[in-house]
Design a protein around this motif. Structure first.
Motif, PDB file in Angstrom:
ATOM      1  N   ARG A 145       0.851  -1.185   0.000  1.00 16.43           N
ATOM      2  CA  ARG A 145       0.000   0.000   0.000  1.00 16.43           C
ATOM      3  C   ARG A 145       0.890   1.241   0.000  1.00 16.43           C
ATOM      4  NH1 ARG A 145      -5.215   0.327   2.721  1.00 16.43           N
ATOM      5  NH2 ARG A 145      -6.358  -1.615   2.418  1.00 16.43           N
ATOM      6  N   PRO A 146       0.477   2.284  -0.686  1.00 21.54           N
ATOM      7  CA  PRO A 146       1.307   3.487  -0.732  1.00 21.54           C
ATOM      8  C   PRO A 146       1.720   4.016   0.630  1.00 21.54           C
ATOM      9  CG  PRO A 146      -0.357   3.608  -2.411  1.00 21.54           C
ATOM     10  CD  PRO A 146      -0.667   2.368  -1.615  1.00 21.54           C
ATOM     11  N   VAL A 147       0.869   3.894   1.640  1.00 25.04           N
ATOM     12  CA  VAL A 147       1.204   4.402   2.964  1.00 25.04           C
ATOM     13  C   VAL A 147       2.383   3.644   3.565  1.00 25.04           C
ATOM     14  CG1 VAL A 147      -0.373   2.897   4.253  1.00 25.04           C
ATOM     15  CG2 VAL A 147       0.190   5.177   5.152  1.00 25.04           C
ATOM     16  N   ALA A 148       2.604   2.389   3.114  1.00 25.75           N
ATOM     17  CA  ALA A 148       3.708   1.579   3.636  1.00 25.75           C
ATOM     18  C   ALA A 148       4.891   1.527   2.676  1.00 25.75           C
ATOM     19  CB  ALA A 148       3.216   0.154   3.909  1.00 25.75           C
ATOM     20  N   SER A 149       4.815   2.270   1.592  1.00 28.60           N
ATOM     21  CA  SER A 149       5.856   2.220   0.573  1.00 28.60           C
ATOM     22  C   SER A 149       7.093   3.004   0.999  1.00 28.60           C
ATOM     23  CB  SER A 149       5.322   2.782  -0.749  1.00 28.60           C
ATOM     24  OG  SER A 149       6.340   2.840  -1.726  1.00 28.60           O
ATOM     25  N   ALA A 150       8.258   2.507   0.597  1.00 30.11           N
ATOM     26  CA  ALA A 150       9.515   3.196   0.873  1.00 30.11           C
ATOM     27  C   ALA A 150       9.861   4.192  -0.213  1.00 30.11           C
ATOM     28  CB  ALA A 150      10.641   2.169   1.010  1.00 30.11           C
ATOM     29  N   ILE A 151       9.022   4.258  -1.262  1.00 35.48           N
ATOM     30  CA  ILE A 151       9.294   5.152  -2.383  1.00 35.48           C
ATOM     31  C   ILE A 151       8.917   6.582  -2.019  1.00 35.48           C
ATOM     32  CG2 ILE A 151       8.654   5.680  -4.767  1.00 35.48           C
ATOM     33  CD1 ILE A 151       8.130   2.677  -5.130  1.00 35.48           C
ATOM     34  N   VAL A 152       9.801   7.504  -2.349  1.00 34.50           N
ATOM     35  CA  VAL A 152       9.558   8.928  -2.132  1.00 34.50           C
ATOM     36  C   VAL A 152       9.722   9.647  -3.472  1.00 34.50           C
ATOM     37  CG1 VAL A 152      10.280  11.003  -0.902  1.00 34.50           C
ATOM     38  CG2 VAL A 152      10.412   8.775   0.242  1.00 34.50           C
ATOM     39  N   PRO A 153       8.741  10.453  -3.932  1.00 32.70           N
ATOM     40  CA  PRO A 153       7.454  10.712  -3.283  1.00 32.70           C
ATOM     41  C   PRO A 153       6.556   9.484  -3.275  1.00 32.70           C
ATOM     42  CG  PRO A 153       7.483  11.632  -5.485  1.00 32.70           C
ATOM     43  CD  PRO A 153       8.870  11.166  -5.217  1.00 32.70           C
ATOM     44  N   ARG A 154       5.602   9.462  -2.346  1.00 32.16           N
ATOM     45  CA  ARG A 154       4.744   8.302  -2.141  1.00 32.16           C
ATOM     46  C   ARG A 154       3.894   8.035  -3.386  1.00 32.16           C
ATOM     47  NH1 ARG A 154       1.557   8.544   3.289  1.00 32.16           N
ATOM     48  NH2 ARG A 154       3.683   8.178   4.042  1.00 32.16           N
ATOM     49  N   PRO A 155       3.781   6.771  -3.797  1.00 29.34           N
ATOM     50  CA  PRO A 155       2.940   6.438  -4.962  1.00 29.34           C
ATOM     51  C   PRO A 155       1.467   6.762  -4.709  1.00 29.34           C
ATOM     52  CG  PRO A 155       4.400   4.615  -4.395  1.00 29.34           C
ATOM     53  CD  PRO A 155       4.462   5.595  -3.263  1.00 29.34           C
ATOM     54  N   PRO A 156       0.686   6.948  -5.767  1.00 23.32           N
ATOM     55  CA  PRO A 156      -0.747   7.220  -5.604  1.00 23.32           C
ATOM     56  C   PRO A 156      -1.498   5.958  -5.205  1.00 23.32           C
ATOM     57  CG  PRO A 156      -0.230   6.977  -7.915  1.00 23.32           C
ATOM     58  CD  PRO A 156       1.081   6.923  -7.186  1.00 23.32           C
ATOM     59  N   SER A 157      -2.740   6.133  -4.786  1.00 24.25           N
ATOM     60  CA  SER A 157      -3.571   5.002  -4.365  1.00 24.25           C
ATOM     61  C   SER A 157      -4.971   5.187  -4.908  1.00 24.25           C
ATOM     62  CB  SER A 157      -3.631   4.911  -2.838  1.00 24.25           C
ATOM     63  OG  SER A 157      -4.371   6.005  -2.304  1.00 24.25           O
ATOM     64  N   ASP A 158      -5.802   4.155  -4.728  1.00 25.39           N
ATOM     65  CA  ASP A 158      -7.225   4.349  -4.983  1.00 25.39           C
ATOM     66  C   ASP A 158      -7.838   5.043  -3.770  1.00 25.39           C
ATOM     67  OD1 ASP A 158      -7.647   2.417  -3.008  1.00 25.39           O
ATOM     68  OD2 ASP A 158      -8.502   0.925  -4.362  1.00 25.39           O
ATOM     69  N   GLU A 159      -9.149   5.206  -3.763  1.00 22.73           N
ATOM     70  CA  GLU A 159      -9.802   5.950  -2.686  1.00 22.73           C
ATOM     71  C   GLU A 159      -9.579   5.305  -1.322  1.00 22.73           C
ATOM     72  OE1 GLU A 159     -14.292   7.228  -1.267  1.00 22.73           O
ATOM     73  OE2 GLU A 159     -13.858   5.296  -2.201  1.00 22.73           O
ATOM     74  N   LYS A 160      -9.419   3.979  -1.287  1.00 23.14           N
ATOM     75  CA  LYS A 160      -9.292   3.254  -0.023  1.00 23.14           C
ATOM     76  C   LYS A 160      -7.846   3.005   0.387  1.00 23.14           C
ATOM     77  CE  LYS A 160     -13.732   2.885   0.538  1.00 23.14           C
ATOM     78  NZ  LYS A 160     -14.407   3.669   1.607  1.00 23.14           N
ATOM     79  N   GLY A 161      -6.899   3.595  -0.331  1.00 23.32           N
ATOM     80  CA  GLY A 161      -5.504   3.438   0.060  1.00 23.32           C
ATOM     81  C   GLY A 161      -4.816   2.229  -0.525  1.00 23.32           C
ATOM     82  N   ASN A 162      -5.493   1.496  -1.406  1.00 23.98           N
ATOM     83  CA  ASN A 162      -4.862   0.362  -2.079  1.00 23.98           C
ATOM     84  C   ASN A 162      -3.987   0.862  -3.222  1.00 23.98           C
ATOM     85  OD1 ASN A 162      -6.306  -1.753  -0.578  1.00 23.98           O
ATOM     86  ND2 ASN A 162      -8.100  -0.933  -1.628  1.00 23.98           N
ATOM     87  N   PRO A 163      -3.069   0.010  -3.731  1.00 23.12           N
ATOM     88  CA  PRO A 163      -2.278   0.446  -4.879  1.00 23.12           C
ATOM     89  C   PRO A 163      -3.173   0.933  -6.016  1.00 23.12           C
ATOM     90  CG  PRO A 163      -1.399  -1.599  -3.994  1.00 23.12           C
ATOM     91  CD  PRO A 163      -2.683  -1.336  -3.257  1.00 23.12           C
ATOM     92  N   HIS A 164      -2.752   1.990  -6.661  1.00 22.19           N
ATOM     93  CA  HIS A 164      -3.513   2.565  -7.768  1.00 22.19           C
ATOM     94  C   HIS A 164      -3.626   1.556  -8.904  1.00 22.19           C
ATOM     95  CE1 HIS A 164      -4.759   5.415 -10.867  1.00 22.19           C
ATOM     96  NE2 HIS A 164      -4.930   6.327  -9.923  1.00 22.19           N
ATOM     97  N   ALA A 165      -4.735   1.576  -9.633  1.00 17.64           N
ATOM     98  CA  ALA A 165      -4.891   0.728 -10.808  1.00 17.64           C
ATOM     99  C   ALA A 165      -3.760   0.996 -11.790  1.00 17.64           C
ATOM    100  CB  ALA A 165      -6.233   0.980 -11.476  1.00 17.64           C
ATOM    101  N   ARG A 166      -3.203  -0.076 -12.351  1.00 18.14           N
ATOM    102  CA  ARG A 166      -2.149   0.054 -13.351  1.00 18.14           C
ATOM    103  C   ARG A 166      -2.712  -0.059 -14.770  1.00 18.14           C
ATOM    104  NH1 ARG A 166      -0.033   0.956  -8.390  1.00 18.14           N
ATOM    105  NH2 ARG A 166       2.222   0.599  -8.294  1.00 18.14           N
ATOM    106  N   ILE A 167      -3.797  -0.799 -14.929  1.00 12.19           N
ATOM    107  CA  ILE A 167      -4.465  -0.932 -16.225  1.00 12.19           C
ATOM    108  C   ILE A 167      -5.938  -0.618 -16.015  1.00 12.19           C
ATOM    109  CG2 ILE A 167      -5.044  -2.470 -18.146  1.00 12.19           C
ATOM    110  CD1 ILE A 167      -2.543  -4.087 -17.469  1.00 12.19           C
ATOM    111  N   VAL A 168      -6.507   0.138 -16.925  1.00 14.87           N
ATOM    112  CA  VAL A 168      -7.895   0.579 -16.825  1.00 14.87           C
ATOM    113  C   VAL A 168      -8.602   0.267 -18.132  1.00 14.87           C
ATOM    114  CG1 VAL A 168      -9.312   2.676 -16.839  1.00 14.87           C
ATOM    115  CG2 VAL A 168      -7.580   2.370 -15.075  1.00 14.87           C
TER     116      VAL A 168
END
Length: 314
Positions: A145-168
């Motif tokens: 989940r982005p909140v637990a990611s070590a990447i800076v800046p923090r990756p985006p998420s969906d509305e509930k904090g899950n990883p953002h969709a990669r394919i739509v």
């Protein structure tokens, strides 16, 4: 359009209808809509917050909504641009199945998650919520989940904090080509969206059918947008059972006429779902693919999409 409505949402929706002091919300039509009446404006000067509240309560009503922001960047108009139909829902369901293939027989906590209409925040949209017809994204066992990611800046998420969709995926039956294109390009403004599939299914040619199957002739087009080295890359397909602009479908047969034709398949590398690079992105970065996944690409067979769409409206 396939999102289920909880009892809590039904209760809140009832309150919003009954109480005059409720926030100013768009008003759903009281009578069934014809696709020819779309797009239909159902609210104006709606704040972003009230628009999002409206989606939370009415997002499962079978409509696809579009929020057009005003110049003040605080309010806007809400439109119905599409709605559920057997054709739309059958195509969405098949797309979801195609994206689940690499998971094999794994049903619980698969490495690739496929969902219908999870809310995201519109890329560069000031907090406006939108939801794709199909969202494909990694399980948190492989991308945190982005909140637990070590990447800076923090990756985006969906509305509930899950990883953002990669394919739509966006599927349009009544929705106009203009709105469909705008929606797809909006998704591509988010770098973490690696690919967008656009499916447009035009009205059947009533009164003229395929002699063998009895299906109406129907134009269908697909586009694949991908993040590329030089910007957005695009591929296009005309895959209906009638060639676009053809005046004689019986004498001018469409080439998309069998499954597994290489020219009518959409292929997207599996690794795009697990795209989670450090910042800055190093040259030659390649996402790590779980060992359990043994195929290299998602493969969408457009002939199968065509046949499902034709069968849904005979």
């Amino acid at each position: 359009m396939s999102r289920a409505r909880t009892r809590t949402k039904e209760f809140l929706a009832g309150i919003l209808h009954k109480h005059p002091k409720s926030p100013k919300l768009p008003k759903l039509p009281e009578k069934p809509l014809a696709e020819s009446s779309l797009p239909l404006r159902i609210g104006s000067n709606i704040t972003i917050q009230d628009h999002n509240t409206f989606l939370n309560n009415y997002g499962s009503e079978g409509y696809k909504f579009y929020f057009e922001l005003n110049t003040d960047n605080k309010t806007g108009s809400v439109y119905i641009i599409g709605m559920a139909s057997p054709v739309h829902e059958d195509v969405v369901h098949l797309l979801q199945k195609f994206f689940e293939v690499p998971n094999g027989e794994v049903i619980f906590s698969p490495p690739i998650k496929v969902s219908g209409q999870p809310f995201h925040f519109k890329p560069k949209g000031g907090g406006v919520k939108i939801a794709p017809d199909v969202a494909v994204y990694p399980d948190t066992a492989f991308v945190p989940r982005p909140v637990a990611s070590a990447i800076v800046p923090r990756p985006p998420s969906d509305e509930k904090g899950n990883p953002h969709a990669r394919i739509v995926c966006e599927v349009s039956v009544g929705q106009t080509v203009c709105h469909l294109k705008k929606r797809c390009l909006t998704w591509m403004r988010q770098q973490y969206v690696r690919a967008v599939i656009s499916i447009k299914i035009l009205d059947p040619r009533l009164g003229i059918r395929e002699p063998r199957t009895g299906y109406f002739y129907r134009i269908m087009t697909a586009k694949l947008y991908r993040q590329g080295m030089q910007g957005i890359e695009k591929q296009e397909w005309d895959f209906g059972n009638v060639i676009k602009n053809s005046r004689n479908p019986k004498g001018n047969p469409a080439p998309c006429n069998a499954p597994n034709l290489p020219g009518f398949q959409i292929n997207i590398p599996i690794g795009e779902v697990f795209w989670d690079p450090p910042f800055p992105i190093p040259p030659g970065y390649a996402p790590a693919i779980p060992d359990a996944i043994t195929v290299h690409n998602f493969t969408i067979d457009l002939y199968r999409i065509q046949q499902v769409a034709l069968k849904a409206e005979m």
